[in-house]
Write a protein that holds these residues in place. Structure first.
Motif, PDB file in Angstrom:
ATOM      1  N   THR A  75       0.836  -1.198   0.000  1.00 41.02           N
ATOM      2  CA  THR A  75       0.000   0.000   0.000  1.00 41.02           C
ATOM      3  C   THR A  75       0.876   1.255   0.000  1.00 41.02           C
ATOM      4  OG1 THR A  75      -1.715  -1.197   1.200  1.00 41.02           O
ATOM      5  CG2 THR A  75      -1.873   1.187   1.193  1.00 41.02           C
ATOM      6  N   PHE A  79       0.628   3.778  -3.351  1.00 40.99           N
ATOM      7  CA  PHE A  79      -0.033   5.065  -3.196  1.00 40.99           C
ATOM      8  C   PHE A  79       0.641   6.159  -4.034  1.00 40.99           C
ATOM      9  CE2 PHE A  79      -0.937   9.015  -0.783  1.00 40.99           C
ATOM     10  CZ  PHE A  79      -2.297   9.053  -1.008  1.00 40.99           C
ATOM     11  N   PHE A  82      -0.083   5.487  -7.752  1.00 41.15           N
ATOM     12  CA  PHE A  82      -1.438   5.883  -8.153  1.00 41.15           C
ATOM     13  C   PHE A  82      -1.529   7.395  -8.346  1.00 41.15           C
ATOM     14  CE2 PHE A  82      -3.610   1.995  -6.012  1.00 41.15           C
ATOM     15  CZ  PHE A  82      -3.353   1.238  -7.135  1.00 41.15           C
ATOM     16  N   TYR A 109      -7.445   1.475  -5.491  1.00 40.78           N
ATOM     17  CA  TYR A 109      -7.003   1.940  -4.182  1.00 40.78           C
ATOM     18  C   TYR A 109      -7.969   1.477  -3.089  1.00 40.78           C
ATOM     19  CZ  TYR A 109      -5.384   4.919  -0.432  1.00 40.78           C
ATOM     20  OH  TYR A 109      -4.915   5.369   0.775  1.00 40.78           O
TER      21      TYR A 109
END
Length: 131
Positions: A75, A79, A82, A109
């Motif tokens: 994650t 992040f 993205f 996400y």
């Protein structure tokens, strides 16, 4: 020969639908795993945990702690990726097209966050059972 061209918006919408289906599958599997933990908790309250149950709890606790660490790291890695992809979309496409394609990033996400939350909760439940 005629080439069939798929609009990029159709591909984007299809990916979003696939990810949403994956989210529903993830939630359904989480509910099933949670039912197993509820049963183990009920047995623990009645002091009827077998050695097999304790081994199951202990081995899954180790496994889910490792999974939690991997999911947290994934994650943290994805992040900024993205955000970069979103910025590139705003740079190359019009606002209307960008919002269509941004949908895939947002849904992906959300999937990652749901996966992280489920893994963290399952790990915490196992820790509580292991005590």
């Amino acid at each position: 020969m005629n080439e069939i061209k798929l609009p990029l918006e159709l591909i984007s919408a299809g990916l979003s639908i696939i990810i949403v289906i994956a989210i529903f599958i993830k939630v359904f599997r989480y509910k099933q795993r949670l039912d197993v933990l509820k049963e183990l908790d009920r047995r623990k309250d009645m002091s009827k945990l077998t050695q097999e149950d304790k081994n199951y709890i202990h081995s899954n606790l180790k496994e889910y702690n490792q999974k939690l660490e991997k999911v947290e790291n994934l994650t943290r890695l994805l992040f900024p990726i993205f955000i970069t992809i979103g910025a590139i979309l705003f740079l190359f496409f019009s606002l209307e097209q960008t919002l269509i394609h941004l949908n895939v990033i947002i849904v992906a996400y959300i999937y990652l966050q749901i996966h992280r939350i489920h893994t963290r909760n399952y790990s915490k439940f196992l820790e509580d059972l292991d005590k």
